[in-house]
Structure formats: C-alpha cells, structure tokens
Write an enzyme that holds these catalytic residues in place. Structure first.
Site, PDB file in Angstrom:
ATOM      1  N   ARG A 157       5.316  -2.448  11.189  1.00 54.09           N
ATOM      2  CA  ARG A 157       4.773  -3.797  11.366  1.00 54.09           C
ATOM      3  C   ARG A 157       5.545  -4.566  12.436  1.00 54.09           C
ATOM      4  O   ARG A 157       4.971  -5.407  13.131  1.00 54.09           O
ATOM      5  CB  ARG A 157       4.773  -4.541  10.024  1.00 54.09           C
ATOM      6  CG  ARG A 157       3.791  -3.923   9.035  1.00 54.09           C
ATOM      7  CD  ARG A 157       3.918  -4.510   7.655  1.00 54.09           C
ATOM      8  NE  ARG A 157       3.133  -5.709   7.482  1.00 54.09           N
ATOM      9  CZ  ARG A 157       1.827  -5.745   7.229  1.00 54.09           C
ATOM     10  NH1 ARG A 157       1.127  -4.630   7.176  1.00 54.09           N
ATOM     11  NH2 ARG A 157       1.196  -6.890   7.063  1.00 54.09           N
ATOM     12  N   LEU A 202     -11.304  -2.540  -0.267  1.00 53.90           N
ATOM     13  CA  LEU A 202     -11.008  -1.251   0.354  1.00 53.90           C
ATOM     14  C   LEU A 202     -10.245  -0.383  -0.641  1.00 53.90           C
ATOM     15  O   LEU A 202      -9.304  -0.847  -1.285  1.00 53.90           O
ATOM     16  CB  LEU A 202     -10.181  -1.455   1.622  1.00 53.90           C
ATOM     17  CG  LEU A 202      -9.936  -0.220   2.489  1.00 53.90           C
ATOM     18  CD1 LEU A 202     -11.209   0.185   3.212  1.00 53.90           C
ATOM     19  CD2 LEU A 202      -8.829  -0.487   3.498  1.00 53.90           C
ATOM     20  N   ASN A 209     -11.356   7.691   7.721  1.00 53.54           N
ATOM     21  CA  ASN A 209     -10.365   6.911   7.002  1.00 53.54           C
ATOM     22  C   ASN A 209      -9.669   5.979   7.984  1.00 53.54           C
ATOM     23  O   ASN A 209      -8.850   6.399   8.792  1.00 53.54           O
ATOM     24  CB  ASN A 209      -9.352   7.844   6.337  1.00 53.54           C
ATOM     25  CG  ASN A 209      -8.261   7.072   5.627  1.00 53.54           C
ATOM     26  OD1 ASN A 209      -8.414   5.896   5.309  1.00 53.54           O
ATOM     27  ND2 ASN A 209      -7.145   7.729   5.378  1.00 53.54           N
ATOM     28  N   ASP A 251      -7.470  -6.145  -1.929  1.00 56.32           N
ATOM     29  CA  ASP A 251      -7.054  -4.767  -2.150  1.00 56.32           C
ATOM     30  C   ASP A 251      -7.474  -4.315  -3.541  1.00 56.32           C
ATOM     31  O   ASP A 251      -7.682  -5.138  -4.447  1.00 56.32           O
ATOM     32  CB  ASP A 251      -5.537  -4.635  -2.000  1.00 56.32           C
ATOM     33  CG  ASP A 251      -5.099  -4.750  -0.548  1.00 56.32           C
ATOM     34  OD1 ASP A 251      -5.959  -4.597   0.340  1.00 56.32           O
ATOM     35  OD2 ASP A 251      -3.903  -5.009  -0.311  1.00 56.32           O
ATOM     36  N   ASP A 277      -4.136  -6.389   8.767  1.00 54.67           N
ATOM     37  CA  ASP A 277      -4.065  -7.789   8.355  1.00 54.67           C
ATOM     38  C   ASP A 277      -3.365  -8.645   9.413  1.00 54.67           C
ATOM     39  O   ASP A 277      -3.768  -9.785   9.670  1.00 54.67           O
ATOM     40  CB  ASP A 277      -3.350  -7.907   7.010  1.00 54.67           C
ATOM     41  CG  ASP A 277      -2.050  -7.106   6.971  1.00 54.67           C
ATOM     42  OD1 ASP A 277      -1.730  -6.456   7.990  1.00 54.67           O
ATOM     43  OD2 ASP A 277      -1.370  -7.124   5.932  1.00 54.67           O
ATOM     44  N   ARG A 302     -12.131  -2.203   6.754  1.00 43.92           N
ATOM     45  CA  ARG A 302     -12.093  -3.383   5.902  1.00 43.92           C
ATOM     46  C   ARG A 302     -12.851  -4.549   6.529  1.00 43.92           C
ATOM     47  O   ARG A 302     -13.438  -5.380   5.827  1.00 43.92           O
ATOM     48  CB  ARG A 302     -10.633  -3.796   5.658  1.00 43.92           C
ATOM     49  CG  ARG A 302     -10.471  -5.037   4.831  1.00 43.92           C
ATOM     50  CD  ARG A 302      -9.051  -5.582   4.947  1.00 43.92           C
ATOM     51  NE  ARG A 302      -8.071  -4.664   4.429  1.00 43.92           N
ATOM     52  CZ  ARG A 302      -7.676  -4.621   3.163  1.00 43.92           C
ATOM     53  NH1 ARG A 302      -8.232  -5.444   2.280  1.00 43.92           N
ATOM     54  NH2 ARG A 302      -6.742  -3.772   2.791  1.00 43.92           N
ATOM     55  N   ARG A 351      -8.258   6.088  -5.682  1.00 39.88           N
ATOM     56  CA  ARG A 351      -7.535   5.537  -6.835  1.00 39.88           C
ATOM     57  C   ARG A 351      -8.577   4.980  -7.787  1.00 39.88           C
ATOM     58  O   ARG A 351      -8.766   3.769  -7.891  1.00 39.88           O
ATOM     59  CB  ARG A 351      -6.544   4.458  -6.400  1.00 39.88           C
ATOM     60  CG  ARG A 351      -5.449   4.980  -5.487  1.00 39.88           C
ATOM     61  CD  ARG A 351      -4.263   4.048  -5.440  1.00 39.88           C
ATOM     62  NE  ARG A 351      -4.560   2.760  -4.844  1.00 39.88           N
ATOM     63  CZ  ARG A 351      -3.655   1.796  -4.694  1.00 39.88           C
ATOM     64  NH1 ARG A 351      -2.428   1.973  -5.119  1.00 39.88           N
ATOM     65  NH2 ARG A 351      -3.993   0.655  -4.133  1.00 39.88           N
TER      66      ARG A 351
END
Length: 921
Positions: free
Chosen positions: A878, A670, A725, A746, A835, A730, A674
């Site tokens: 989180r 994913l 987005n 990643d 995750d 993922r 960048r």
C-alpha cells in the site's frame, strides 16, 4: 365296629378278609388326621400368634417391643431404608413443584386464549381497514393518472425521415467561407433520436490513401473500430468522415487530384454537406494543402488554419496527434508540485522568413485578404525577453536561434528547435512556457503553435500565448483562460510582472486544469477523434449515447433458507431505523436531462467539466471544474421539493425525509471462496431497511457449492460471475445495480443496522463524497522522501476504506472506464489498493475529503478466516500504491479532514483507552 376293627388290627388283621382291609382302613385314618392337623395349624395357630404378639407389645417398656409398629426415624436407621426415604421425599417435592407449574401454565393458557381471541378480532378489523386503504390508494392512483394525462400528454418518438441518397441541393452561400451550420448542414439527416450515426470512408479505397502517414492511418482505423457512433450503414448516417492527412511529402497528390477524388466520394452529393474532412498532424511540419481545394459545404478539422479559410462554429481546430499508436507513459510525466520550477519561463525558437508552402505554390495569400499586413511585434518581443533574461531578477531561458537545424515552418512562424525529448526536458524545468504566435495575424493557428501547446500541457508548464487572435484547439468549447494565459503582443513589456503576480494556488489550479485538458482531449488518437465527434454532436444538440454498463452474468443458486436475526445486528436500543420495505425494490429514477442538458448547458458542459462528462448521458454531476465537482441534488430525474415531514426523534427515525423521501441502496459484496463467512454476512442483512438488492461479486473461478443454500433476506440476491479474479471487479458498473447509492462492503465486514442506516442518511446529504466507517490517512516520510499509508488511530484522516462505505454509482463508471489503466493494472498486480485508488479518484474530481461516520475504526467480524489485509506485505504494497498513484495523477489529491459525523440519535461507542477526537454533529 371300632372295637371289631381294633381287635382285628391287634390280631394282625386276621380274619374276615385279613390284611388288605386293614391297610385300607389305616390309610383312610391317616388322610383324615392329616387334614385335621392342617386345619388346626392354618386356623388356630395365626390366631394364637396374633394374640401373643399383641399382648407382648402392650408392655410398658418400649425398648422390649419386638414386632410392634415403630416411628419413621427408627425405621430409617436401616441403611437401605434410608435411601428409600430420601427418594420418597425428593419425589414428593417434585410432585408439589410440578403441580404448581401445572396450575401456572393453566392460568397462562387461559390468558393467552383471551389474547388470541382479541388478536383475531384485531386482525379482522385490520383486514377491513387494509381493504379500505387499498380502495383509497387505487382511487388516488386513478385520479393521479387522469391528472397526469391531462397535464402531460403522451409523447412518442418522432418518425425518422431518411432523405434519399441523392439529396436535393441546398442554395449555395455566396462563398464557402460563409458556411455555417444553418446554411451548410442538413439537419434532416440527424434527428434528435437518431443516436448520431457516423459513417467513415475507408481511405484505402481511394488513391490518396496510399499517401497517408502509416501511423496516423493505423491509429485512426483502430479508433474508428471501437467508437460507439460509427456505423457501416451509410444510408442512415448523420455525418460522413474522410481522413486525408497527414500525407507523406514525396507521394503527396496534387491539389487538383485530391479535389477530384473528394468530389467522387459516393455520398458527397455535389457539395459535400454533412461531410467532415480530417487532416491530422503528427509533426510540426505544416501541410495546409486543403486550403487550395474546393471543399464545398464539408467541415474541416486540422491543426493549421488561415483567417480566410477558417469558418468559426463550423470548422474544428484539432490538436496534433503525437501519441499515434501508444499510450502516454505517466511515469515520465513530471509531478505538478512543487508549483514553481527552476525557470520562471522559457522559449526556444527561430523565425524563418521564407519557406515554400502549399499555400504559396498555387495562390497568393495576399490576393485573398483585403487590407495591409499587420504590424510585426516580434522584434519588440525579442528585445523585451532578452532584457528580462539579462536582468537576472528571475531564472528565465530564451533562445531565438536554434543550435541545430530548425524544423520547417510557415512564413513569420517561430520554428521548433531540437528534438522532442530535448524540448520536454526544458519544459519540465519551466513554470511557464511562452508560445509566440506567427507574426502574420492572418495565420490564426499553425501546427507548430499547436505542438508547443501540446508539449507544454503534457509536462505541466503553463502556456503563455502571445497573440490574442490565435484560435487554440477546440477553442469554441473549451475555456482556455482556466489553463493558459492568452496575452496580446503589445503587452509584452508587462508579461514578467503578470507572471510574477500569480499566486501558487492559482498556478496549481491552472496546471491541474491543463493536465486534465491534455489527458482528456489531446493525449491519444481515441481522445482526439472522440472530441471531434462530440463537438459536432453537441453543436447539433444530439444527446450522447448511453454509457456502457457491465452485463452481470448470474450464477444460478438455490435460496430459501430463512435468515435468522443476529442479536448484535438487532441491538439498536430504542432506535427505530425505519420501515423494512414490503413493496418491490425501488430503483432510482433514470437520468432525464439528456436533451435539456445538451441544449442548455453546452458551453458549461465543455469548458469546465471533467473529461468524461460529455460522454456520459446519465451523469449525476453538475458539470463544473474538476476541483469543484458537485451533484445536482440527487442527480436523476424530477425531485419533489418539500418532501420531508419535519419532526425529530421518532418522527425523524421513521422516514428518510428530505427532498428525496423515497430512496434505496444496493449492497455490493466482493467474495472469494469463503462460503460460510459470506452466508453469515448475508444473514446479517436480513431486515435492513431501504435495501434494494444485494449483488455478490463472485471473484473466484470456482463456482459455489451446488448444495449451498443461500439465505432468504427479503430482497433479491444476485450472484455475479467475473471473468477473472480482480479487486477492480468491486467497482464495475453492473447493470443489476439500479440505485444511485452503492454500499460497498467486504464479506467479513461486521456492521450493525443502525450504523448502516446512519451512513446512508449522511451520504444522502453528501452524494459526491465517499461516506464510510474505517478511516485511514497518508503521511509524508521525510527520511525517505515518499508517501506512507497509515492505519493507526487518529483524529485526522484522508481516506475511508471501501470495505464498508457508500458512494455514487457514477464513480463506478469513472473508475472502470475513465481512470488511467495504469492504476487498475497496479491493483491487479498487487491484488491490493483498490480502495486507495477509489479515494484518489473521488478526491481528484471533487477536491474534497471523504466523510467518516461513527467512531468505528475497524469492522472485521470476530472469528472470520484470515483476509488479505493480514499478510505481512499488505502495508508495504500500500505504500508503493500511494506513491505510484501520485505519479500517475501528478500530485497528491488526498485531502486531510478532522471532520467526523455522529448523530445525537445514535450511540457513540469509543474505546476507553483511546484518545477521543472532536465530534462534529
């Protein structure tokens, strides 16, 4: 003449011509004299000077020498001469060094020429050997194909026979009550390869459609529009479905009118075979008007059945449709822990002896049933339960009289008391919920009992059903004893003892299984309709439709830049990681048990599988309890036994071995704007063994730069464009992922090849687990009474981050299509926690913790741009995610483990300043 000339000169040049002659003569003499003088100077003067100088330098005194040769040191005493001397010496040394190097290079060139000649000979020999091997392989493949053709003859799909619109009538059974699939169902309309097409009548086209409950009709129509089995072509349909209830009381048609309308359906074909009549109930008020209608060979699905009406294995007992047009609110559902609640058990109800019903209006029930009415144990039940309540040994709540007007019910049935919200509040405080079946055992199931069961499962109260004759919803395909207690009424005096003897572990397991059953088969209209169709499809042994995969929309990109080799990635010591695949990418075999699973594992597939298993034809699981989910080895296709070659050390490193010696994995990466970081990460995958392909999930609405040159790493790179987005992208089950193993990574993860290969080997031994590198754990915050997310170094963990982890593709289907939507919405809201959500899902299904490999705790590359995890609010979000997920699941599914896998063949790098955990090898 000279004298004459001299005389004339002295006399002034007079006479015989006078002065001109004299001038000519004098100029001639000057030229001659000048020439002579120059000759003397140029010849004799150098000779004299040389002689003079040499004689002077012969003197003994060296200090008096002026022009004689001097030594080098003497000459270098002059400054500019000294500089020239130094230059001369330096050049001389360099010339000597260059000459030595030239000689060395000539020697090396000679040696390399010899090696080149030897390599050329080796290449020629290898080409010959390769040609021979190709011939051997070609002959072997040809022989293999011949053997396969002999042992496995080619099979083609059978030609589908479509019956005419007006089918020939089957011989009628002696009575409609004797209908079973073998004598009332036309299998010729449902070939194994048909895909189970279902045609649904539009109720609005018939008069009874105006009498249907609007919410039920609307929910049913919405479900039909999205079901994969529904077809608009009635001529190819296997099953025909008509919705006839729940009907509104004031406008309900007469039974004779409804019967005529059913028989006039265009595909009824005189007896209604292959038809399914659905009568859904949204309320506890029972409408069993179908009992008074001749339905022929049509199947019936409803919540109320009498013994004379119900045909086991043919009709279907369905759950009430409470949440018709709304999804259940998981935040309002109580948690599954603590196991024991305020009340040991509770019951509220009132028994109404007389009530007009559609059954009594037309026919006398006693006329249809032979034998006397069964004994009524209700009085004994009331006495026993009141005695338990009065003993105060446990907190129990039993009320046999409603405070308000009770709901309508059938004779001998216990009517519900109060409103639904009030009943749920009581059940939230109850460990067990008593469900007393009607006193008349000939009423095998009623909408009131089904409603009590629905509400108990919804809030986690374990149902205790008094009356073993009851036919619970979907009873022929669900093993109810794993989620409820079904006790004969004569054992009422032993109920208290039995409930007290059940351990906390068993209580939690039953509550969790009940929650699973409620979420999968009861909670929504879509679940109810899909379950009804799945029951019929499974009964006639037709495989399920293939699960939907996400179509990958590829972003065009240019590739061709040769990927370099990162020395950090290639530093594997003496380890041989295995061969880099030179053949085309090898996909995992497709799941080949579609027909055998349907035929062999019907009961097990339904009774103990997590909900979606009956909808997934390519499931890699062996369908068992959610708490015991496991894999069928690798899960797909035929697997050769004894495929490993044994060995250790180099032999072990050079091949995967095991029962599946040939397997690859797919990298899913994913990324978000960048490009430089992404290109570096892709280059690091160059030369990675057993890599099938790389799927880059481009999570940005802005496309990559047009001039961006992607690296060539030896395997395909698929750049997938997403609709929005979202971190949930993922885990989408992209159709481009052709392997069972997925390495989620990643774009800034920095892993060595030996670490990746070791993780892949470990995952192959534990295919139902998440296997990865960075470990995390959850902890209970006592002051705030909530869960916390912790990333500190620890010897104990409960999560493995999916930024660098292997998992099975099956979990991508579950995450995207089965996991509650509320969790995915939370991930989108915070742009975080995907995750954690995957770890919750896998631990919930398998009841096993993830597996951490190697001692690595972080995996970020040095110098990469800042990621989302560096935000100050990252950990706070989180914490919120974990607590929200616990509310959705009803309990904390994560499990702690101190297990970490390291290999004696791989280096273990532990920081010297960190506590070393125990390593399990």
């Amino acid at each position: 003449e000279l004298m004459t000339g001299y005389t004339m000169l002295r006399n002034g040049g007079v006479g015989n011509g006078g002065q001109p002659w004299l001038l000519r003569w004098s100029s001639r003499i000057r030229l001659t004299w000048l020439s002579f003088t120059l000759f003397i100077i140029l010849v004799f003067f150098p000779l004299i000077a040389h002689y003079y100088l040499t004689t002077i330098d012969d003197a003994d005194d060296a200090g008096k020498r002026i022009f004689g040769p001097r030594t080098g040191n003497e000459l270098c005493e002059v400054k500019h001469v000294q500089d020239l001397c130094r230059i001369r010496e330096s050049v001389s040394e360099e010339l000597l060094q260059l000459e030595a190097k030239r000689q060395e290079l000539n020697s090396e060139i000679a040696k390399l020429n010899l090696k080149i000649e030897a390599c050329k000979k080796s290449i020629e020999n290898a080409k010959q050997d390769l040609l021979q091997l190709k011939n051997v392989i070609s002959q072997t493949e040809h022989s293999y194909k011949e053997l396969m053709a002999q042992n496995q003859p080619k099979l083609s799909l059978p030609i589908r026979l479509l019956p005419d619109k007006d089918d020939a009538t089957f011989p009628l059974p002696k009575s409609n009550r004797n209908c079973r699939l073998h004598n009332c169902f036309d299998y010729s309309r449902c070939p194994l390869t048909s895909g189970f097409p279902v045609y649904v009548y539009n109720s609005d086209d018939y008069p009874f459609g105006s009498s249907l409950d609007p919410l039920i009709k609307q929910a049913f129509e919405a479900t039909v529009r999205t079901n994969v089995y529904v077809t608009e072509n009635a001529n190819i349909a296997c099953v025909y479905i008509i919705l006839v209830g729940e009907m509104q009381e004031p406008v309900m048609p007469k039974p004779t009118e409804l019967e005529q309308q059913l028989h006039s359906l265009p595909y009824w074909r005189t007896d209604g075979h292959n038809h399914l009549i659905i009568n859904l109930s949204r309320k506890s008020e029972t409408q069993n008007f179908i009992y008074n209608i001749s339905t022929g060979r049509a199947m019936i699905a409803q919540s109320t059945f009498y013994d004379a009406q119900y045909r086991p294995g043919f009709d279907i007992v369905v759950s009430p449709l409470v949440h018709a047009m709304s999804e259940p609110n998981f935040l309002e559902i109580p948690p599954q822990v603590p196991v024991k609640r305020k009340y040991l058990f509770s019951f509220q109800g009132e028994k109404i002896e007389s009530l007009r019903s559609s059954l009594q209006e037309v026919r006398s029930f006693e006329e249809e049933i032979e034998g006397n009415a069964p004994a009524d144990y209700d009085d004994r039940i009331i006495t026993t339960l009141k005695a338990v309540q009065d003993s105060k040994l446990d907190f129990v709540l039993v009320e046999f009289t409603c405070k308000n007007q009770p709901k309508a019910s059938l004779p001998t049935e216990w009517a519900l008391c109060g409103e639904r919200d009030d009943r749920l509040e009581l059940l939230k405080l109850s460990t067990f919920a008593l469900i007393i079946t009607p006193g008349d055992t000939r009423l095998v199931i009623s909408a009131g009992c089904a409603m009590r069961l629905f509400e108990a499962l919804e809030v986690g109260a374990i149902p205790v059903v008094l009356g073993e004759q009851v036919q619970l919803p979907y009873n022929d395909v669900i093993r109810w004893n794993e989620a409820a207690l079904i006790i004969p009424k004569p054992r009422i005096t032993e109920v208290h003892f039995l409930l007290r003897s059940i351990s906390d572990n068993d209580l939690l397991a039953m509550r969790r299984q009940g929650r699973f059953l409620w979420e999968t088969y009861f909670s929504t209209s879509d679940n109810v309709f899909s379950t009804v169709l799945a029951i019929i499809r499974t009964r006639i042994q037709i495989p399920a439709a293939p699960i939907r995969e996400e179509t990958a929309v590829e972003i065009p990109h240019r590739s061709g830049k040769a990927a370099g080799t990162d020395p950090n990635m290639a530093d594997n010591g003496d380890l041989d990681l295995g061969p880099v695949e030179t053949e085309p990418p090898y996909a995992s075999p497709r799941y080949l048990r579609n027909f055998t699973l349907t035929a062999m594992d019907i009961y097990r597939n339904w009774n103990s599988a997590p909900g979606p298993f009956h909808l997934f034809p390519y499931t890699p699981f062996d369908p068992v309890l959610p708490s015991e989910a496991k894999f069928l080895g690798s899960g797909t296709g035929f697997r050769p036994i004894g495929g490993g070659a044994g060995g250790s050390g180099k032999e072990f490193q050079a091949a995967l071995g095991g029962n599946v010696p040939r397997e690859q994995f797919t990298v899913v990466m994913l990324t978000y704007e960048r490009e430089e970081v992404l290109m570096n990460s892709l280059e690091r995958l160059n030369g990675l063994p057993y890599l099938n392909k790389v799927v880059v999930v481009w999570n940005s609405p802005k496309l990559p730069s047009e001039d961006l040159l992607w690296p060539d790493i030896g395997v395909p790179i698929m750049v997938v464009r997403t609709e929005k987005n979202s971190l949930n992208n993922r885990f989408l089950p992209w159709d481009e992922i052709e392997t069972e193993a997925i390495l989620s990574i990643d774009d800034d993860a920095h892993l060595r090849h030996d670490e990746i290969m070791f993780g892949f080997r470990v995952w192959r031994e534990a295919r139902d687990r998440i296997v990865g590198f960075p470990g995390r754990y959850h902890a209970w915050d006592i002051p705030h009474q909530s869960w916390l997310y912790n990333s500190n170094y620890s010897c104990e963990l409960s999560m493995v981050l999916t930024g660098a982890a292997f998992f099975h593709k099956y979990y991508a289907y579950l995450y995207s299509y089965v996991m509650p939507q509320a969790i995915r919405d939370m991930v989108d809201e915070y742009i975080n926690c995907e995750d954690i959500a995957m770890n919750f899902l896998v631990s919930h299904l398998t009841r096993k913790p993830p597996i951490k490999v190697t001692s690595r705790w972080t995996f970020r590359c040095p110098g990469c741009p800042q990621a989302l995890s560096h935000d100050d609010s990252h950990f706070h979000e989180r914490h919120k995610c974990i607590n929200f997920f616990v509310k959705v699941y009803g309990y904390m599914p994560l499990l702690y483990t101190q297990f970490r896998v390291d290999s004696v063949l791989f280096k273990t790098r532990l920081p010297h300043d960190k506590t070393k955990c125990f390593k399990f090898i």
